[in-house]
Design a protein around this motif. Structure first.
Motif, PDB file in Angstrom:
ATOM      1  N   GLY A 381       0.821  -1.215   0.000  1.00 25.67           N
ATOM      2  CA  GLY A 381       0.000   0.000   0.000  1.00 25.67           C
ATOM      3  C   GLY A 381       0.843   1.248   0.000  1.00 25.67           C
ATOM      4  N   TYR A 382       0.166   2.396   0.057  1.00 23.34           N
ATOM      5  CA  TYR A 382       0.850   3.692   0.023  1.00 23.34           C
ATOM      6  C   TYR A 382       0.268   4.628   1.080  1.00 23.34           C
ATOM      7  CZ  TYR A 382       1.695   1.805  -4.685  1.00 23.34           C
ATOM      8  OH  TYR A 382       2.013   0.990  -5.732  1.00 23.34           O
ATOM      9  N   VAL A 383       1.105   5.529   1.556  1.00 20.47           N
ATOM     10  CA  VAL A 383       0.674   6.592   2.458  1.00 20.47           C
ATOM     11  C   VAL A 383       0.803   7.901   1.695  1.00 20.47           C
ATOM     12  CG1 VAL A 383       1.115   7.812   4.618  1.00 20.47           C
ATOM     13  CG2 VAL A 383       1.423   5.324   4.499  1.00 20.47           C
ATOM     14  N   LYS A 384      -0.259   8.700   1.682  1.00 21.08           N
ATOM     15  CA  LYS A 384      -0.250   9.956   0.949  1.00 21.08           C
ATOM     16  C   LYS A 384       0.799  10.916   1.512  1.00 21.08           C
ATOM     17  CE  LYS A 384      -5.123   9.827  -0.447  1.00 21.08           C
ATOM     18  NZ  LYS A 384      -6.442  10.524  -0.359  1.00 21.08           N
ATOM     19  N   GLY A 385       1.433  11.650   0.619  1.00 21.72           N
ATOM     20  CA  GLY A 385       2.457  12.589   1.024  1.00 21.72           C
ATOM     21  C   GLY A 385       1.889  13.838   1.674  1.00 21.72           C
ATOM     22  N   LYS A 386       2.680  14.473   2.535  1.00 19.06           N
ATOM     23  CA  LYS A 386       2.302  15.726   3.188  1.00 19.06           C
ATOM     24  C   LYS A 386       3.406  16.748   2.948  1.00 19.06           C
ATOM     25  CE  LYS A 386      -0.255  13.378   6.892  1.00 19.06           C
ATOM     26  NZ  LYS A 386      -0.366  13.173   8.362  1.00 19.06           N
ATOM     27  N   GLY A 387       3.098  18.003   3.219  1.00 18.67           N
ATOM     28  CA  GLY A 387       4.100  19.048   3.063  1.00 18.67           C
ATOM     29  C   GLY A 387       4.589  19.137   1.628  1.00 18.67           C
TER      30      GLY A 387
END
Length: 472
Positions: A381-387
């Protein structure tokens, strides 16, 4: 081994969580959902109410979601046990509608006398004789030497930065950090401290270490003694009890690590960020430099430290340790010492250039030596990017051969974040050691394993994996 959270004053939690386990808790008054997690000897929740509790130490915080999950009576008993004085003050504040005050620092337990051989002269004062007065620390600007890093230097500092974040409590949103800043307003002065940072030493092609000073790279929490308090280099407080800080001089600055033993990094983090923790009795301050005498050569600085804190020194005590150094005979001596330390469960070595001054920045006169492990994991899976990574992948969620899952974002290029490895692909990652939850600490993406079809865990020597018992 007894679980300290299994039962408190005869009250058991409605749900038993193991260390590292988290569950989702739905709000009863809105559509929001939050994550409740156990971390060693306490619980936390991602809700704003848990974060924004002024005066409450980390292990004595609760919220309606934790009470909903674990039981209100259990949570009241847990928080009162963790911080009895502060709990009573906050409870009184609620009853009167006033904000409860933070608990006072605990006094040193009665009856714990210093060994007779280490008793201090009756004339001892809080001043180190012949010591250079500490200059007032100045806020580190964005253009300071400590922050002037070339792009290639970023990876060298990743473990330092992650360790700093872990000691503060993990990476969080700007809103969460703002709440924490409000909590710490009375104690933190927001001053950043530029300290000496190490480059990596290439085992095969690094500079000849002959004559350099070898010491163990301690797996503790970096701490800067200002003369009044322990601070992280980002200016965060480490809430040491008064009986501990009273043993340190007030007119010099010191650089070192708060340390509870090899492989105990997570325990140390929990202790140093918890007010009134009785476990401070297991912490030592391991001193390896004296910034207030930074214009002197390293050998002279160490002599000054030994005079103050070594056997017979004015400030000699069990809680303060002078880090041992030995001079390298040649490259093989360093490699042999590295093997010796790592077989004992140590993290690695530090190399200090002879005759060097204290440089408050990343410098080639201080080198770190350690080895890493490589392993393969499956992308699930993936975790959405921040900043700066908004709109792309922040990290990959991966599954180990053991079935454990973890996230890895360090090492991904901008191109890979926009077009990440496909679900089901096998990646190679590098890490320093396993946490007591048996997941990699500080994992770094290395690439796609094109010739692999299944995950493969690294073979870790027992002493390089953290003790699952949680004991210090």
């Amino acid at each position: 081994m007894t679980d300290v959270l299994a039962e408190i004053n005869g009250i058991k939690p409605k749900v038993v969580l193991i260390d590292g386990e988290d569950v989702e808790v739905a709000s009863q008054t809105s559509t929001s959902k939050y994550k409740a997690k156990r971390t060693m000897d306490h619980y936390y929740c991602t809700c704003p109410a848990w974060r924004n509790q002024s005066g409450a130490p980390t292990d004595a915080r609760s919220c309606k979601h934790l009470k909903q999950l674990l039981g209100e009576a259990y949570e009241e008993a847990r928080c009162e046990r963790a911080d009895p004085v502060g709990y009573a003050a906050r409870a009184a504040g609620k009853g009167t509608g006033k904000k409860g005050k933070a608990a006072p620092k605990t006094a040193k337990p009665a009856g714990k006398a210093a060994p007779a051989s280490k008793s201090k002269p009756a004339s001892k004062s809080k001043s180190a004789s012949n010591a250079k007065p500490a200059s007032k620390a100045k806020p580190a600007s964005n253009k300071s030497a400590g922050s002037k890093r070339k792009k290639d230097d970023v990876d060298d500092d990743e473990d330092d930065e992650e360790e700093e974040e872990e000691a503060k409590g993990g990476r969080r949103s700007k809103r969460a950090k703002k709440a924490d800043d409000e909590d710490d307003e009375e104690n933190d002065d927001n001053t950043k401290y530029d300290v000496m940072l190490a480059n990596k030493w290439d085992i095969d092609n690094g500079p000849d270490p002959t004559g350099w000073w070898i010491s163990e790279k301690l797996d503790g929490v970096r701490a800067y003694w200002t003369g009044k308090a322990f601070k992280s280099r980002l200016g965060n407080n480490f809430v040491a009890p008064k009986w501990f800080t009273d043993k340190l001089p007030s007119d010099i600055t010191l650089d070192g690590e708060l340390f509870t033993g090899r492989g105990n990094f997570q325990d140390t983090v929990s202790i140093v960020k918890t007010m009134n923790s009785p476990k401070w009795k297991s912490v030592t301050f391991q001193i390896f430099d004296i910034p207030s005498s930074g214009d002197k050569v390293f050998e002279a600085r160490m002599a000054e430290i030994k005079k103050l804190f070594g056997p017979g020194g004015q400030y000699a005590c069990d809680e303060v340790v002078v880090v041992a150094h030995e001079q390298a005979q040649d490259r093989q001596h360093v490699l042999d010492k590295l093997k010796e330390v790592q077989e004992l469960g140590g993290e690695g070595l530090m190399l200090r250039k002879p005759g060097s001054q204290y440089e408050a920045r990343r410098t080639a006169s201080l080198l770190k030596v350690k080895t890493f492990f490589d392993a393969e994991a499956e992308v699930i899976g993936y975790v959405k990017g921040k900043g700066k990574h908004v709109g792309s992948t922040g990290s990959l969620t991966c599954k180990m051969e053991s079935g454990k899952t973890f996230n890895v974002g360090t090492g991904l290029s901008d191109k890979q974040r926009k077009n990440p490895p496909k679900i089901g692909s096998i990646i190679v990652y590098r890490f320093q050691e396993l946490t007591r939850d048996k997941v990699p600490r500080f994992p770094s993406f290395q690439g796609i394993a094109a010739d692999k079809v299944k995950a493969k865990d690294a073979e870790i020597p027992p002493k390089r994996a953290m003790d699952p018992s949680g004991d210090v």
